[in-house]
Design an enzyme around this catalytic site. Structure first.
Site, PDB file in Angstrom:
ATOM      1  N   GLU A 191      56.293   0.391 -61.442  1.00  0.00           N
ATOM      2  CA  GLU A 191      55.220  -0.072 -60.580  1.00  0.00           C
ATOM      3  C   GLU A 191      55.823  -0.225 -59.352  1.00  0.00           C
ATOM      4  OE1 GLU A 191      54.956  -4.235 -60.082  1.00  0.00           O
ATOM      5  OE2 GLU A 191      56.325  -4.820 -61.371  1.00  0.00           O
ATOM      6  N   LYS A 211      57.896 -14.080 -65.430  1.00  0.00           N
ATOM      7  CA  LYS A 211      58.405 -14.877 -64.368  1.00  0.00           C
ATOM      8  C   LYS A 211      58.726 -16.035 -64.578  1.00  0.00           C
ATOM      9  CE  LYS A 211      56.492 -12.171 -61.204  1.00  0.00           C
ATOM     10  NZ  LYS A 211      55.924 -10.976 -61.948  1.00  0.00           N
TER      11      LYS A 211
HETATM   12  N1  PSU Z   1      58.464  -8.240 -61.739  1.00  0.00           N
HETATM   13  C1  PSU Z   1      59.307  -8.701 -60.658  1.00  0.00           C
HETATM   14  N2  PSU Z   1      58.879  -8.827 -59.323  1.00  0.00           N
HETATM   15  C2  PSU Z   1      57.581  -8.646 -58.914  1.00  0.00           C
HETATM   16  C3  PSU Z   1      56.415  -8.529 -60.091  1.00  0.00           C
HETATM   17  C4  PSU Z   1      57.152  -8.175 -61.404  1.00  0.00           C
HETATM   18  O1  PSU Z   1      60.528  -8.529 -61.095  1.00  0.00           O
HETATM   19  O2  PSU Z   1      57.200  -8.921 -57.883  1.00  0.00           O
HETATM   20  C5  PSU Z   1      55.067  -8.357 -59.677  1.00  0.00           C
HETATM   21  C6  PSU Z   1      54.237  -7.275 -60.797  1.00  0.00           C
HETATM   22  O3  PSU Z   1      53.697  -6.358 -60.036  1.00  0.00           O
HETATM   23  C7  PSU Z   1      53.324  -8.526 -61.385  1.00  0.00           C
HETATM   24  C8  PSU Z   1      52.865  -9.471 -60.143  1.00  0.00           C
HETATM   25  O4  PSU Z   1      52.281  -7.603 -61.750  1.00  0.00           O
HETATM   26  O5  PSU Z   1      54.436  -9.623 -59.774  1.00  0.00           O
HETATM   27  C9  PSU Z   1      52.357 -10.606 -60.774  1.00  0.00           C
HETATM   28  O6  PSU Z   1      51.293 -10.995 -59.534  1.00  0.00           O
HETATM   29  P1  PSU Z   1      50.358 -12.058 -60.157  1.00  0.00           P
HETATM   30  O7  PSU Z   1      51.231 -13.477 -60.504  1.00  0.00           O
HETATM   31  O8  PSU Z   1      49.682 -12.356 -58.609  1.00  0.00           O
HETATM   32  O9  PSU Z   1      49.328 -11.708 -61.024  1.00  0.00           O
END
Ligand code: PSU
Ligand code: MN
Length: 306
Positions: free
Chosen positions: A27, A161
């Protein structure tokens, strides 16, 4: 059918997909919004090198001036990593970004959708999005979870996360029929830390084992992804008690500054990086590279079986 004018697939990836050679999807939100410049470019180059070192072709997915790019050249990578006006593109943002000719970094959800569309089966990230801690007032649940429920890929991540409500995230994954497997662990990892204390009870021990599990999953016609939870290498982890202090502080600051929606995750990751004096970034890079390496070996095992 795929409308090829919307896509730009690097020739080496096109060839690999045509001849059934292994490809790993990566990604770009983790690059554009998850890490600062220039460490993000260094991370992306190291990921590329690691994937190739096991004989697999890397396919970083992003939108460049309205084109859905599968595989980025050096100039495109620099653009995504350094331009401040790169959109964060989840599944629901895809068509809007494309039709307006914008550039955007794809999150887990959008990357999964594009990868599946072009025929890639394995995808590695850092940590998926999930249920936010203030979910009952904000209703903030990442599109990543819904996408995992409807798109059949192997997704390798270090759990979700740690800024999230992990027990609710795991529960939600079950509601969406997503099988979660620990890679050599019984515990759902907490991103920066190896364990969250949440038991998942299903584990896999080798890339070949993951490939076989996915084949059974596909053979049964199941439409969800398989989420493979791969803990950060032990020597790189940050202890849960230590991280939680940073997270609590970052959450208070987010609330005070009124940050919410798609800005929240990048804001929290950035704050935690500053509060930890850069240690969290080092850990984030280590866990993501570890997932990239494992993902590549799974892609290789799948191509041998197929
Ligand atoms: N994993 C990481 N760092 C990131 C992300 C994932 O180590 O920045 C990103 C991914 O792209 C994931 C996004 O889909 O954070 C999630 O964002 P949200 O909580 O707005 O859905
Ligand atoms: Mn959200």
């Amino acid at each position: 059918m795929m409308n090829s004018s919307l896509y730009s697939i690097l020739p080496e990836i096109q060839d690999a997909l045509r001849y059934g050679r292994p490809v790993l999807a990566l990604e770009s939100t983790i690059i554009a919004h998850g890490m600062p410049y220039p460490q993000n470019v260094a991370f992306a180059r190291e990921a590329d090198r690691l994937v190739r070192s096991v004989g697999v072709i890397p396919a970083t997915i992003a939108i460049v001036s309205g084109k859905i790019c599968v595989g980025l050249d050096n100039e495109q990578l620099e653009h995504i990593a350094s331009d401040k006006n790169i959109y964060k593109v989840a599944v629901r943002d895809l068509s809007h970004n494309v039709s307006n000719g914008f550039s955007g970094a794809t999150t887990v959800s959008a990357t999964m959708r594009v990868a599946h569309k072009v025929g890639i089966s394995v995808f590695s990230t850092g940590g998926i999005g999930g249920v936010h801690r203030d979910w009952s007032s904000s209703a903030d649940v990442s599109q990543d979870l819904h996408e995992l429920g409807r798109t059949p890929l192997v997704v390798v991540s270090s759990g979700a996360k740690a800024i999230l409500d992990l027990p609710k995230t795991v529960e939600f994954l079950e509601s969406l029929s997503v099988p979660v497997f620990g890679y050599k662990t019984n515990d759902f990892p907490a991103f920066y830390s190896c364990e969250s204390g949440i038991k998942i009870g299903r584990r896999l021990e080798s890339p070949k084992g993951v490939a076989e599990q996915f084949e059974t999953h596909r053979f049964l016609g199941l439409s969800s992804a398989i989420l493979l939870a791969n803990p950060v290498p032990r020597e790189e982890e940050i202890e849960r008690g230590v991280v939680s202090v940073y997270i609590e502080k970052a959450l208070v600051e987010a609330k005070e500054s009124g940050v919410c929606g798609k800005e929240l995750t990048p804001f929290l990751l950035g704050k935690i990086c500053r509060l930890s004096g850069g240690v969290s970034l080092k850990t984030n890079i280590a866990l993501a590279l570890n997932n990239v390496h494992l993902g590549a070996r799974i892609a290789l095992a799948l191509s041998k079986n197929g």
